[in-house]
Design a protein around this motif. Structure first.
Motif, PDB file in Angstrom:
ATOM      1  N   GLU A 110     -57.875 -15.040  53.832  1.00 42.34           N
ATOM      2  CA  GLU A 110     -56.843 -16.035  53.566  1.00 42.34           C
ATOM      3  C   GLU A 110     -56.885 -17.160  54.591  1.00 42.34           C
ATOM      4  O   GLU A 110     -56.774 -18.343  54.244  1.00 42.34           O
ATOM      5  CB  GLU A 110     -55.475 -15.355  53.565  1.00 42.34           C
ATOM      6  CG  GLU A 110     -55.246 -14.433  52.366  1.00 42.34           C
ATOM      7  CD  GLU A 110     -53.871 -13.775  52.410  1.00 42.34           C
ATOM      8  OE1 GLU A 110     -53.131 -14.063  53.357  1.00 42.34           O
ATOM      9  OE2 GLU A 110     -53.580 -12.980  51.498  1.00 42.34           O
ATOM     10  N   ASN A 126     -51.984 -18.014  33.509  1.00 43.52           N
ATOM     11  CA  ASN A 126     -52.671 -16.822  34.011  1.00 43.52           C
ATOM     12  C   ASN A 126     -53.356 -16.028  32.908  1.00 43.52           C
ATOM     13  O   ASN A 126     -54.347 -15.348  33.162  1.00 43.52           O
ATOM     14  CB  ASN A 126     -51.693 -15.927  34.765  1.00 43.52           C
ATOM     15  CG  ASN A 126     -51.110 -16.614  35.988  1.00 43.52           C
ATOM     16  OD1 ASN A 126     -51.768 -17.441  36.603  1.00 43.52           O
ATOM     17  ND2 ASN A 126     -49.868 -16.288  36.324  1.00 43.52           N
ATOM     18  N   GLU A 143     -54.453 -22.314  45.945  1.00 43.82           N
ATOM     19  CA  GLU A 143     -55.428 -22.881  45.021  1.00 43.82           C
ATOM     20  C   GLU A 143     -54.826 -24.053  44.245  1.00 43.82           C
ATOM     21  O   GLU A 143     -55.496 -25.068  44.025  1.00 43.82           O
ATOM     22  CB  GLU A 143     -55.890 -21.789  44.061  1.00 43.82           C
ATOM     23  CG  GLU A 143     -56.634 -20.642  44.762  1.00 43.82           C
ATOM     24  CD  GLU A 143     -56.884 -19.445  43.867  1.00 43.82           C
ATOM     25  OE1 GLU A 143     -57.743 -18.624  44.210  1.00 43.82           O
ATOM     26  OE2 GLU A 143     -56.202 -19.340  42.828  1.00 43.82           O
ATOM     27  N   ASN A 148     -54.475 -14.584  38.146  1.00 46.95           N
ATOM     28  CA  ASN A 148     -53.241 -15.097  38.740  1.00 46.95           C
ATOM     29  C   ASN A 148     -53.610 -16.164  39.761  1.00 46.95           C
ATOM     30  O   ASN A 148     -54.229 -15.884  40.792  1.00 46.95           O
ATOM     31  CB  ASN A 148     -52.474 -13.960  39.427  1.00 46.95           C
ATOM     32  CG  ASN A 148     -51.926 -12.948  38.421  1.00 46.95           C
ATOM     33  OD1 ASN A 148     -51.525 -13.320  37.312  1.00 46.95           O
ATOM     34  ND2 ASN A 148     -51.922 -11.676  38.791  1.00 46.95           N
ATOM     35  N   TRP A 149     -53.220 -17.406  39.473  1.00 44.81           N
ATOM     36  CA  TRP A 149     -53.548 -18.519  40.354  1.00 44.81           C
ATOM     37  C   TRP A 149     -52.635 -18.507  41.571  1.00 44.81           C
ATOM     38  O   TRP A 149     -51.414 -18.377  41.447  1.00 44.81           O
ATOM     39  CB  TRP A 149     -53.434 -19.844  39.613  1.00 44.81           C
ATOM     40  CG  TRP A 149     -54.339 -19.926  38.415  1.00 44.81           C
ATOM     41  CD1 TRP A 149     -54.004 -19.749  37.114  1.00 44.81           C
ATOM     42  CD2 TRP A 149     -55.734 -20.197  38.447  1.00 44.81           C
ATOM     43  NE1 TRP A 149     -55.088 -19.882  36.298  1.00 44.81           N
ATOM     44  CE2 TRP A 149     -56.188 -20.171  37.089  1.00 44.81           C
ATOM     45  CE3 TRP A 149     -56.661 -20.457  39.449  1.00 44.81           C
ATOM     46  CZ2 TRP A 149     -57.507 -20.401  36.738  1.00 44.81           C
ATOM     47  CZ3 TRP A 149     -57.984 -20.693  39.095  1.00 44.81           C
ATOM     48  CH2 TRP A 149     -58.406 -20.660  37.759  1.00 44.81           C
ATOM     49  N   GLN A 150     -53.217 -18.650  42.755  1.00 45.44           N
ATOM     50  CA  GLN A 150     -52.467 -18.637  43.996  1.00 45.44           C
ATOM     51  C   GLN A 150     -51.947 -20.034  44.318  1.00 45.44           C
ATOM     52  O   GLN A 150     -52.505 -21.046  43.882  1.00 45.44           O
ATOM     53  CB  GLN A 150     -53.337 -18.112  45.147  1.00 45.44           C
ATOM     54  CG  GLN A 150     -53.970 -16.747  44.875  1.00 45.44           C
ATOM     55  CD  GLN A 150     -52.923 -15.673  44.670  1.00 45.44           C
ATOM     56  OE1 GLN A 150     -51.922 -15.625  45.390  1.00 45.44           O
ATOM     57  NE2 GLN A 150     -53.135 -14.791  43.691  1.00 45.44           N
ATOM     58  N   ASP A 151     -50.857 -20.074  45.130  1.00 47.10           N
ATOM     59  CA  ASP A 151     -50.271 -21.358  45.501  1.00 47.10           C
ATOM     60  C   ASP A 151     -51.258 -22.219  46.273  1.00 47.10           C
ATOM     61  O   ASP A 151     -51.305 -23.454  46.090  1.00 47.10           O
ATOM     62  CB  ASP A 151     -49.001 -21.127  46.342  1.00 47.10           C
ATOM     63  CG  ASP A 151     -47.898 -20.471  45.527  1.00 47.10           C
ATOM     64  OD1 ASP A 151     -47.950 -20.590  44.279  1.00 47.10           O
ATOM     65  OD2 ASP A 151     -46.999 -19.843  46.126  1.00 47.10           O
TER      66      ASP A 151
END
Length: 933
Positions: free
Chosen positions: A431, A524, A577, A572-575
């Protein structure tokens, strides 16, 4: 029965001791049983003076084979390697050989057999050497006669296994002596053979012991190698251990199946199930699994013929395509838990047995065997038996494999636990690294935007950088104006969407307003998202399962979208990204604005350049038109002038030419009349005589006809020149017609004849005409004559220039030599590199192409030639190398236009300094229907 040799007692005793000594020495020196047996038969034959001595060994089924033999001078046929049926030696005889150690002597001639028991059958005690003779069975006599034997001595060889306590001796074989002639066997000889047989028994025991020890050592070495591979942490070498085990069992293949993980290690030949199951691994077949559950722990199962096993009847079909026939199955357990199975395969083989005579189980075998011709028996589909030592090795390997597999599973569990801990640390580190990488990519994209103003390159760089960063399957940029995808970056074999236009009805105007207001859409899972059916079907047609959409806004309008696609599975798209893609959208907007400004500037520059190029082209066309007009007007005026001069000259010359014949006749008639006056009036008046002398009448009479003839020749010459001028101008002919090109060349040369003759300063130019057989050519005759005139004029000028340059160099050289006469210290002038032209020559060559479509004209001279720079420009208008006033630079330019543009031909120049110049002209014999002027 006579004796073949009769040594005295002392000599025989020495021979006996010598034989036994050599036998004992050979046994102690060598542990190879075959070598000992070979030595034994050779020594015994020499001792007995026999024709054949052999060692006969019994097999497990009661049949026998000759394994050692010694023959004297081929008196008897060889039996080495031949097998004899079990019935050749009766059961009773074998029993007496074993229980009493009975020796037998057969006298074939007298049909007697002498029997000598070594032990008492009842008490088992050793007896003295006594030989009891009796009548022998006639079948035995016939058997020996069929072998060519007249006398035989047989001594049994008994063997006792030292590993078995209180084990009884076994009949191992026979030591046999044969004679082709009758011979008496002495008791001492029987005793000697018995002692030899005892020594052979000792050698057999030693050999078996050695074989057992070596097998044990090899088994232990195999166990050590396998153990090393199985317990080599952290990487247990199960594959290598399997290969070692297969080699130890002399197998052709094998398998190791691990139950918990379903891993399968294989080597060599393998069975193949011919039908599809949930899993094609044979160990996962229900029948195999059921069989394994029934196997007890530590039980080793073997078979020499898998096709005879009832419980393998269904699975045997998997082995049909292989040579596998023997199987050993070692189920592996750990604390009564089944953990896997080790299987070894052995291949079937064919055996060939050489029998002494054909062996058949029928009634004829009850009769004496009368023929010992070799008969070869073949057995197919055989498999070696699994021996007790194979089972012992398998039991030892069972424990090691079971323990190794259990250790491997425990090691993997520990590794999995450690991996989970490491994974957590790696996720946190990833991360942080991802955040740093996002920042780095943004910086790279920003720098790329500043470094280049090409829109396509910038957009391609954005998708190329962001795709691996998001680890997505596809990243693209959609342009709203063209309603299509303009750039993309794909990972894997997913289909390209470049240039794809989405259906308009699936994306209403509300979407555009939402994206313009800064909406970011992260889906998603396409299947569960709230989308219209049309939108969902469109995304599914692109293999999309999840996507992330970010707008690109420029000023007050939506320019396009940056879209990331996930095609493999929902995501699931991360913040982080989403934030990255938003920032890239802002950078893309900046890049597009800069690229648009740069494109507008480039378009303006291109337009200006196009206008300048058009003006330059127009100017060039104007210059060419002007050149053509000047040359056309010049040639038109010249043609009219030449035609007018030719016409004006033609009238008076026709008058002169027409009256010359009459004047010549009149002169001749007057001279005849004067001659008659001289004949008839030989004494003229004094005044006439004076006049005759004054005018030199004799010379006048002689010269006047010559004058008339010269005037005739001159008028002919003037007429031909006028005709050449008219042909050259071609004003009286059609513009395009079939003409004789050779005539045009000749007329041009005639006009230039005054320049070809030469003078005091310039030598005569030799013209070589190499004319081919050519047809009349359809062309513009006047313009073609103009081309010839330009080429010939330039050739004459070049030759003139070469002669003058040569003369100048010659004068310079002579001047330098005169200076050296007064100043010897001056260096001698170097060799002149100038052009050498001893005889100025113009060569004209014409021919027709092989397909009769083109006329080739080559005009060459041996002048000074041209440099490459001059040759490149000779067809340019107004370019000339001649002095001012000597040339306009239009002749060759006009000639090139006449040949190429007017006639659709080819005109080339070939020239090198010092090697002259050649002009190559090709024109079609029949021009195209329409020629562009």
């Amino acid at each position: 029965m006579g004796l073949t040799d009769k040594p005295n007692g002392l000599q025989q005793s020495l021979d006996q001791k010598s034989l036994l000594h050599r036998m004992i020495k050979q046994i102690r020196r060598s542990l190879d049983l075959q070598e000992i047996l070979t030595t034994t038969v050779s020594e015994v034959r020499l001792f007995l003076g026999a024709d054949r001595v052999k060692v006969y060994r019994f097999d497990a089924d009661g049949s026998g084979e000759v394994i050692a033999e010694s023959i004297y001078e081929q008196r008897l046929p060889s039996l080495l390697g031949l097998r004899f049926p079990v019935h050749d030696i009766p059961e009773a005889a074998r029993e007496m050989f074993l229980l009493a150690g009975q020796r037998s002597i057969v006298d074939v001639a007298n049909e007697k057999i002498g029997l000598s028991s070594l032990y008492s059958k009842e008490t088992g005690k050793r007896l003295k050497t006594n030989i009891y003779y009796r009548q022998v069975d006639p079948c035995h006599i016939q058997y020996l006669k069929a072998m060519g034997v007249q006398s035989s001595l047989v001594v049994p060889i008994l063997h006792c296994d030292p590993h078995e306590q209180s084990a009884k001796p076994k009949l191992w074989g026979l030591l046999v002596s044969h004679q082709s002639e009758p011979r008496e066997i002495l008791k001492r000889e029987v005793n000697v053979l018995q002692q030899v047989a005892d020594q052979v028994a000792i050698a057999i025991a030693q050999s078996n012991l050695l074989t057992t020890v070596r097998a044990k050592q090899e088994r232990e070495a195999t166990i050590n190698r396998v153990t090393t591979l199985l317990h080599k942490l952290p990487t247990i070498q199960l594959q290598g251990a399997l290969e070692e085990v297969i080699a130890a069992f002399a197998g052709v293949g094998g398998r190791l199946y691990v139950e918990q993980t379903g891993e399968l290690y294989t080597w060599g030949d393998q069975p193949i199930l011919p039908y599809k199951l949930d899993n094609s691994i044979i160990e996962q077949h229900p029948l195999w699994k059921s069989w394994m559950t029934e196997c007890q722990q530590g039980n080793i199962w073997t078979t020499s013929d898998l096709y005879k096993e009832p419980h393998l009847r269904v699975l045997a079909i998997a082995f049909r395509s292989t040579q596998i026939r023997g199987i050993m199955v070692i189920p592996l357990h750990y604390r009564e838990e089944f953990i896997g199975v080790l299987t070894i395969f052995r291949s079937e083989f064919e055996t060939e047995i050489l029998w002494a005579g054909r062996c058949e189980q029928n009634q004829r075998q009850l009769l004496p065997q009368l023929s010992f011709d070799v008969w070869q028996e073949q057995k197919k589909g055989q498999s070696p038996e699994w021996k007790p030592e194979d089972i012992l090795l398998a039991q030892a390997l069972y424990e090691h494999f079971s323990m190794a597999i259990q250790q491997q599973q425990m090691y993997r569990q520990v590794q999995a636990m450690n991996a989970n801990l490491e994974l957590r640390v790696q996720e946190q580190t990833a991360e942080l690294e991802k955040s740093l990488l996002f920042t780095k990519v943004l910086k790279q994209v920003t720098e790329h935007i500043r470094r280049t103003l090409d829109l396509q390159t910038t957009l391609q760089s954005i998708v190329r950088e962001v795709r691996p960063l998001l680890n997505s399957d596809r990243v693209l940029i959609f342009e709203l104006k063209s309603k299509s995808v303009i750039v993309e970056e794909i990972n894997g074999n997913w289909q390209s969407v470049l240039g794809v236009n989405p259906p308009p009805e699936c994306f209403p105007e509300d979407y555009t307003r939402s994206y313009f207001q800064g909406r970011v859409r992260a889906i998603n899972n396409i299947a569960t998202a709230s989308l219209s059916d049309c939108h969902r079907e469109f995304l599914q047609s692109l293999q999309v399962q999840a996507n992330l959409i970010v707008p690109i806004n420029i000023g007050l309008e939506l320019w396009g979208l940056i879209i990331a696609h996930e095609c493999e599975a929902p995501r699931n798209w991360q913040d982080a990204e989403i934030n990255l893609l938003q920032q890239l959208g802002v950078q893309a907007a900046i890049a597009i604005q800069q690229a648009q400004l740069y494109e507008q500037t480039c378009n303006a520059e291109i337009e200006a350049r196009n206008q300048a190029a058009q003006l330059e082209y127009a100017l060039h066309q104007l210059q060419e038109t002007q050149t053509r007009l000047i040359q056309t007007e010049k040639m038109s005026g010249l043609g009219q002038l030449v035609a007018g001069v030719a016409h004006e000259i033609n009238n008076p010359i026709n008058f002169i030419y027409g009256n010359l014949c009459h004047a010549s006749d009149y002169t001749e008639q007057l001279l005849k009349i004067l001659h008659l006056y001289q004949v008839h009036y030989p004494h003229p008046h004094s005044e006439i005589s004076t006049a005759i002398e004054a005018i030199d009448f004799e010379f006048l009479v002689e010269d006047l006809p010559k004058i008339m003839a010269s005037m005739q020749v001159g008028s002919d010459r003037i007429r031909s020149i006028v005709l050449s001028l008219r042909n050259f101008s071609r004003l009286d002919e059609a513009e395009n017609k079939r003409v004789d090109v050779h005539e045009g060349i000749d007329n041009t040369l005639l006009i230039l004849q005054h320049r070809l003759k030469g003078n005091a300063e310039f030598p005569r130019i030799e013209v070589i005409k190499d004319y081919g057989n050519i047809p009349r050519v359809e062309c513009y005759a006047g313009q073609m004559n103009q081309v010839f005139m330009n080429i010939f004029s330039n050739a004459i000028d070049a030759l003139d220039m070469g002669i003058r340059e040569q003369a100048w160099h010659e004068r310079s050289r002579m001047g330098a030599e005169r200076k050296r006469e007064f100043s010897p210290q001056l260096p001698a002038p170097g060799p002149s590199a100038s052009f050498q032209c001893p005889i100025p020559t113009i060569h004209i060559f014409t021919k027709v192409s092989t397909d009769n479509s083109q006329l080739l004209i080559r005009i060459s001279d041996n002048g000074p030639g041209m440099t490459e720079e001059v040759k490149k420009r000779i067809f340019d208008p107004f370019y000339t190398t001649k002095p001012v006033g000597k040339g306009t630079g239009l002749g060759l330019a006009i000639s090139y236009q006449i040949i190429v543009e007017k006639h659709g031909g080819i005109m080339k120049c070939i020239s090198e300094p010092g090697k002259g110049t050649e002009f190559w002209i090709e024109i079609p014999i029949k021009p195209p229907e329409k020629i562009v002027h």
